[in-house]
Design an enzyme around this catalytic site. Structure first.
Site, PDB file in Angstrom:
ATOM      1  N   GLY A  70      10.031  -0.784  -1.460  1.00 42.91           N
ATOM      2  CA  GLY A  70      10.465  -2.178  -1.380  1.00 42.91           C
ATOM      3  C   GLY A  70      11.579  -2.534  -2.353  1.00 42.91           C
ATOM      4  O   GLY A  70      11.867  -3.711  -2.557  1.00 42.91           O
ATOM      5  N   GLU A  75       0.241   0.119  -3.674  1.00 42.87           N
ATOM      6  CA  GLU A  75      -0.099  -1.300  -3.887  1.00 42.87           C
ATOM      7  C   GLU A  75      -1.607  -1.468  -4.029  1.00 42.87           C
ATOM      8  O   GLU A  75      -2.077  -2.322  -4.790  1.00 42.87           O
ATOM      9  CB  GLU A  75       0.461  -2.144  -2.729  1.00 42.87           C
ATOM     10  N   ASN A 129       4.209   0.532   8.152  1.00 44.80           N
ATOM     11  CA  ASN A 129       3.198  -0.179   7.374  1.00 44.80           C
ATOM     12  C   ASN A 129       3.635  -1.636   7.271  1.00 44.80           C
ATOM     13  O   ASN A 129       4.548  -1.957   6.521  1.00 44.80           O
ATOM     14  CB  ASN A 129       3.091   0.462   5.974  1.00 44.80           C
ATOM     15  N   TRP A 130       2.968  -2.486   8.042  1.00 47.92           N
ATOM     16  CA  TRP A 130       3.388  -3.898   8.090  1.00 47.92           C
ATOM     17  C   TRP A 130       2.888  -4.684   6.881  1.00 47.92           C
ATOM     18  O   TRP A 130       3.233  -5.848   6.720  1.00 47.92           O
ATOM     19  CB  TRP A 130       2.891  -4.549   9.387  1.00 47.92           C
ATOM     20  N   LYS A 131       2.022  -4.100   6.085  1.00 48.82           N
ATOM     21  CA  LYS A 131       1.445  -4.765   4.904  1.00 48.82           C
ATOM     22  C   LYS A 131       0.857  -6.123   5.310  1.00 48.82           C
ATOM     23  O   LYS A 131       0.379  -6.269   6.432  1.00 48.82           O
ATOM     24  CB  LYS A 131       2.501  -4.888   3.801  1.00 48.82           C
ATOM     25  N   GLY A 183       8.003   0.673   5.318  1.00 46.94           N
ATOM     26  CA  GLY A 183       7.515  -0.686   5.054  1.00 46.94           C
ATOM     27  C   GLY A 183       8.458  -1.706   5.676  1.00 46.94           C
ATOM     28  O   GLY A 183       8.383  -2.016   6.859  1.00 46.94           O
ATOM     29  N   HIS A 238      -2.544   3.649  -0.809  1.00 47.45           N
ATOM     30  CA  HIS A 238      -1.176   3.141  -0.995  1.00 47.45           C
ATOM     31  C   HIS A 238      -1.027   2.662  -2.442  1.00 47.45           C
ATOM     32  O   HIS A 238      -1.973   2.138  -3.030  1.00 47.45           O
ATOM     33  CB  HIS A 238      -0.916   1.990  -0.013  1.00 47.45           C
ATOM     34  N   GLU A 249       5.259   8.741  -1.707  1.00 43.75           N
ATOM     35  CA  GLU A 249       5.916   7.446  -1.852  1.00 43.75           C
ATOM     36  C   GLU A 249       6.152   7.170  -3.335  1.00 43.75           C
ATOM     37  O   GLU A 249       5.268   6.617  -4.017  1.00 43.75           O
ATOM     38  CB  GLU A 249       5.037   6.341  -1.270  1.00 43.75           C
ATOM     39  N   SER A 254      11.730   2.747   0.929  1.00 48.80           N
ATOM     40  CA  SER A 254      13.035   2.234   1.376  1.00 48.80           C
ATOM     41  C   SER A 254      13.720   3.168   2.372  1.00 48.80           C
ATOM     42  O   SER A 254      14.941   3.314   2.339  1.00 48.80           O
ATOM     43  CB  SER A 254      13.940   1.942   0.169  1.00 48.80           C
TER      44      SER A 254
HETATM   45  C1  PEP Z   1       5.569   1.363   1.882  1.00 42.72           C
HETATM   46  O1  PEP Z   1       5.131   0.409   1.294  1.00 42.72           O
HETATM   47  O2  PEP Z   1       4.792   2.201   2.377  1.00 42.72           O
HETATM   48  C2  PEP Z   1       7.021   1.498   1.993  1.00 42.72           C
HETATM   49  C3  PEP Z   1       7.525   2.687   2.161  1.00 42.72           C
HETATM   50  O3  PEP Z   1       7.761   0.343   1.887  1.00 42.72           O
HETATM   51  P1  PEP Z   1       9.359   0.201   2.002  1.00 42.72           P
HETATM   52  O4  PEP Z   1       9.801   0.998   3.189  1.00 42.72           O
HETATM   53  O5  PEP Z   1       9.593  -1.273   2.194  1.00 42.72           O
HETATM   54  O6  PEP Z   1       9.939   0.721   0.735  1.00 42.72           O
END
Ligand code: PEP
Length: 254
Positions: A172, A96, A8-10, A232, A94, A166, A211
């Site tokens: 993050g 976010e 997921n490049w956001k 992410g 998600h 998640e 993470s």
């Molecule tokens: C995400 O936002 O889907 C995610 C898992 O981010 P990260 O790996 O940076 O925690």
């Protein structure tokens, strides 16, 4: 079950950087046949990224979709639009989007129904906040999100749907759920999937996100009900993403 590793490049990478990163993913992970690899760039770069992955084993997903076919929804994109630029998957709900864009269990459910009905595979995200975990409500929150998000969703095969656990406190933050914490919630989600879909629910993939990095991927992927990862930060560096893909290959061929 075949692992699925999704990046997921956001809201990162402009069109040029997205194409370069996609080419890097294809170069690093494109030859992998044991694991499904998916990248989810920003909507503006889907077309450019498809140019890089087309004809390879790497698949593409979007980060959001609208629940209507078409119409007066300024700024939104539909399932058919995403399919027309080469998307196979779409991330839905998600944390976010729930936090910053007012997405609710009901709007998530409408998007999941629309995606499944039109042949785009939703990666449905669920997960508790830190305060919810600390007050012992993680299972209740995830149960509510799964049941509401999947209400009246009909699938004819397990690969029409993907779930992602998640925990919000792990996204993050560099803080990862322990393999045991992940497995506990994944087992709960598996039970709910079987309640919703019967036997097909046994084979719907459940990704862990929060993470996940090359250093912790194998431990998480070894858990019975962890069927892949939603990545992410580490998905923005092709070599790191590839190291997670390789960890999945190693676990699946162990
Ligand atoms: C995400 O936002 O889907 C995610 C898992 O981010 P990260 O790996 O940076 O925690």
């Amino acid at each position: 079950m075949r692992f699925l590793i999704a990046g997921n490049w956001k809201m990162n990478t402009d069109r040029h950087a997205a194409a370069v990163l996609a080419a890097g993913v294809v170069e690093a992970s494109g030859g992998v046949s044991e694991v499904d690899v998916v990248i989810c760039p920003p909507a503006i770069s889907l077309d450019a990224v498809f140019g890089e992955i087309h004809g390879t084993s790497v698949k593409m997903g979007a980060q959001n979709v609208h629940s209507a076919d078409s119409g007066a929804f300024t700024g939104e994109v539909s399932v058919e639009m995403l399919k027309s630029v080469g998307c196979r998957y779409v991330i839905v709900g998600h944390s976010e989007r729930r936090e910053y864009f007012c997405e609710t269990d009901e709007s998530v459910n409408a998007k999941v129904k629309q995606a499944v009905a039109h042949g785009l595979v939703p990666i449905v995200c669920v997960g508790e906040k830190l305060s919810e975990r600390d007050s012992g409500r993680a299972s209740d929150v995830v149960t509510r999100q799964v049941n509401a998000g999947l209400a009246d969703v009909k699938i004819s095969a397990a690969d029409e749907l993907v779930l992602a656990y998640e925990p919000v406190w792990a996204i993050g933050t560099g803080r990862t759920a322990s393999p045991e914490q992940a497995q506990e919630i994944h087992a709960l989600i598996r039970k709910l999937l079987v309640e919703h879909f019967g036997d097909a629910g046994k084979d719907v993939r459940i990704l862990y996100g929060g993470s996940m990095k090359p250093a912790n991927a194998a431990d998480l992927l070894q858990q019975t009900d962890v069927n892949g990862g939603l990545i992410g930060g580490a998905s923005l560096v092709a070599d790191q993403f590839d190291a997670i893909v390789r960890a999945a290959v190693d676990v699946s061929t162990d």
